[in-house]
Scaffold this motif. Structure first.
Motif, mmCIF file in Angstrom:
data_model
loop_
_atom_site.group_PDB
_atom_site.id
_atom_site.type_symbol
_atom_site.label_atom_id
_atom_site.label_comp_id
_atom_site.label_asym_id
_atom_site.label_seq_id
_atom_site.Cartn_x
_atom_site.Cartn_y
_atom_site.Cartn_z
ATOM 1 N N LEU A 13 79.027 -41.672 29.848
ATOM 2 C CA LEU A 13 79.585 -42.403 28.709
ATOM 3 C C LEU A 13 78.571 -42.537 27.568
ATOM 4 N N ARG A 14 77.303 -42.718 27.934
ATOM 5 C CA ARG A 14 76.270 -42.807 26.890
ATOM 6 C C ARG A 14 76.243 -41.541 26.039
ATOM 7 N N LYS A 15 76.474 -40.411 26.689
ATOM 8 C CA LYS A 15 76.444 -39.137 25.970
ATOM 9 C C LYS A 15 77.717 -38.908 25.153
ATOM 10 N N GLN A 16 78.844 -39.480 25.623
ATOM 11 C CA GLN A 16 80.129 -39.163 25.010
ATOM 12 C C GLN A 16 80.481 -40.015 23.801
ATOM 13 N N ILE A 17 80.111 -41.302 23.825
ATOM 14 C CA ILE A 17 80.598 -42.163 22.748
ATOM 15 C C ILE A 17 79.887 -41.859 21.436
ATOM 16 N N ASN A 18 80.558 -42.175 20.365
ATOM 17 C CA ASN A 18 79.995 -42.014 19.034
ATOM 18 C C ASN A 18 79.054 -43.183 18.750
ATOM 19 N N ARG A 19 77.752 -42.937 18.769
ATOM 20 C CA ARG A 19 76.785 -44.019 18.627
ATOM 21 C C ARG A 19 76.790 -44.636 17.225
ATOM 22 N N GLU A 20 77.377 -43.952 16.272
ATOM 23 C CA GLU A 20 77.482 -44.538 14.929
ATOM 24 C C GLU A 20 78.554 -45.614 14.878
ATOM 25 N N LYS A 21 79.505 -45.567 15.816
ATOM 26 C CA LYS A 21 80.609 -46.525 15.810
ATOM 27 C C LYS A 21 80.529 -47.553 16.944
ATOM 28 N N TYR A 22 79.853 -47.185 18.054
ATOM 29 C CA TYR A 22 79.898 -48.046 19.233
ATOM 30 C C TYR A 22 78.507 -48.315 19.803
ATOM 31 N N TYR A 23 78.382 -49.481 20.440
ATOM 32 C CA TYR A 23 77.277 -49.768 21.350
ATOM 33 C C TYR A 23 77.799 -49.540 22.774
ATOM 34 N N PHE A 24 76.926 -49.074 23.649
ATOM 35 C CA PHE A 24 77.310 -48.957 25.060
ATOM 36 C C PHE A 24 76.464 -49.923 25.866
ATOM 37 N N MET A 25 77.113 -50.758 26.679
ATOM 38 C CA MET A 25 76.393 -51.770 27.449
ATOM 39 C C MET A 25 76.790 -51.694 28.916
ATOM 40 N N THR A 26 75.819 -51.950 29.776
ATOM 41 C CA THR A 26 76.078 -52.048 31.208
ATOM 42 C C THR A 26 75.650 -53.434 31.671
ATOM 43 N N PRO A 27 76.217 -53.917 32.771
ATOM 44 C CA PRO A 27 75.806 -55.230 33.284
ATOM 45 C C PRO A 27 74.326 -55.244 33.648
ATOM 46 N N GLU A 28 73.783 -56.413 33.765
ATOM 47 C CA GLU A 28 72.350 -56.566 34.042
ATOM 48 C C GLU A 28 71.946 -55.863 35.333
ATOM 49 N N LYS A 29 72.824 -55.893 36.345
ATOM 50 C CA LYS A 29 72.493 -55.310 37.646
ATOM 51 C C LYS A 29 72.671 -53.794 37.678
#
Length: 403
Positions: free
Chosen positions: A294-310
């Motif tokens: 998902l980090r590679k696929q999303i448009n980083r200019e439009k979105y942040y990608f976040m995962t839970p702390e764990k």
């Protein structure tokens, strides 16, 4: 060489003690090995396998969403594979390929692209594949020449060089006034990195059963003549230098850490009533691989990608919640209006999944649902499988897997 007893099992299979069965998914195991496996299961803090009682009251052991190999003291090998295809031979090939692709997402494991002959001709298990990749890395190191560094040397010499160790000099040379016990630096290959590689080669030479792997280890060891085995691996790992001058060693050092430092963990376990075990939590590999994809696929200019702390891409972090369930939520946040899309994975057992897809879910490996999949750039069948038959049989769509 004695032929090894080998079992390849999935979540759909189980072991019973000493009895016979007409069910291909119920596998008899002699009493001693059943007890060894039960002991390993009970004394491991991670749920690698779980015990249960069958309808007739017979005690049984079943895999619990881990993949890898357990080798018992008598050499019996139990290979744990996820259930992806109903055909056993096809499943063995496909499962190993997918596990290795997922392992590429993990920080500690420098997985190379693996030749399919490893699966088809040599029928290597996950452990032997990892040994093969380690020996390939060491071969690259040897071909490039072993790195040297200045290391301290102490000896009783006929000359004075460096500094004299007077306490030792007085003891050794009371009657030999012509000698001097001195310490000085020499330019040598006997450095921490080479000691760790040599120690790992020796250990794997005792555990591996693959003829070609053993041949490669035997071929590589003479290149480390004159180099000591590591007497304190923790101290030597602290002395490892990780810079551009040592870039050839980077992957080999990662494998050494896996084999030498993780010997008491689920990832690589030695001792007890098993000879060794190398096991990976499937749910964790899956979540880490999805996060990387998902980090590679999303448009980083439009979105942040976040995962839970764990949720990390490290095997040392379990990524399990308080109920020992996998953390499976990912968040994509819009930069424009701060709205968040929550991508949730629901895990199913293969046998209990009936191929229901209501259009808002996509089936992925291991058998799961992906909820709230409305995100720009994510294709409908991006993740894994094609449901072909009503009985739940699945086959892999390699061309759409984690593009």
């Amino acid at each position: 060489m004695k032929k090894l007893k080998r079992f390849v099992i999935t979540d759909a299979d189980c072991f019973i003690k000493g009895q016979s069965s007409d069910d291909p998914h119920i596998i008899p195991l002699n009493e001693l090995n059943f007890d060894r496996l039960a002991d390993f299961t009970e004394n491991n803090r991670f749920p690698v396998m779980h015990e249960f009682f069958m309808a007739d009251g017979c005690k049984a052991i079943r895999p619990a969403r881990y993949a890898g190999i357990i080798t018992l003291k008598d050499g019996t090998q139990i290979e744990l594979m996820p259930q992806i295809c109903l055909d056993r031979d096809e499943n063995a090939l496909v499962s190993k390929s997918l596990i290795l692709r997922m392992l590429q997402s993990m920080l500690e494991i420098p997985v190379r692209k693996v030749d399919e002959l490893y699966f088809k001709k040599e029928q290597l298990n996950i452990f032997e594949i990892c040994v093969r990749m380690f020996t390939d890395e060491v071969l690259d190191v040897v071909r490039g020449g072993l790195k040297q560094t200045y290391v301290p040397y102490q000896g009783n010499e006929m000359f004075v060089k460096g500094k004299t160790i007077y306490s030792e000099h007085a003891k050794r040379n009371y009657a030999h006034k012509e000698k001097f016990f001195v310490e000085y630096d020499v330019f040598s290959t006997n450095r921490a990195e080479n000691r760790l590689i040599k120690s790992t080669l020796r250990m794997l030479g005792k555990l591996s059963t693959n003829t070609l792997n053993l041949k490669k280890i035997k071929m590589l060891l003479p290149a480390f003549d004159g180099i000591d085995f590591s007497l304190n691996v923790y101290k030597d790992f602290k002395a490892v230098i990780d810079d551009r001058s040592m870039s050839k060693y980077t992957n080999a050092m990662q494998w050494c850490r896996l084999f030498l430092l993780n010997k008491g963990t689920t990832t690589f376990f030695c001792g007890g009533k098993v000879s060794y075990a190398m096991l990976f939590p499937i749910d964790k590999l899956f979540c880490a691989c999805i996060a990387t994809s998902l980090r590679k696929q999303i448009n980083r200019e439009k979105y942040y990608f976040m995962t839970p702390e764990k949720m990390t891409n490290s095997l040392s972090n379990t990524s399990l919640d308080l109920n020992m369930e996998p953390v499976s939520n990912f968040y994509v946040k819009s930069k424009a209006d701060d709205s968040a899309i929550n991508i949730v994975f629901k895990f199913y057992d293969f046998n209990n999944y009936h191929g229901i897809d209501d259009g808002n879910t996509a089936v992925v490996f291991p058998v799961t649902e992906v909820l709230n999949r409305k995100l720009e750039g994510i294709k409908k069948n991006m993740y894994l499988v094609d449901l072909k038959d009503i009985d739940g049989s699945v086959s892999v769509l390699n061309e759409t897997f984690f593009l």
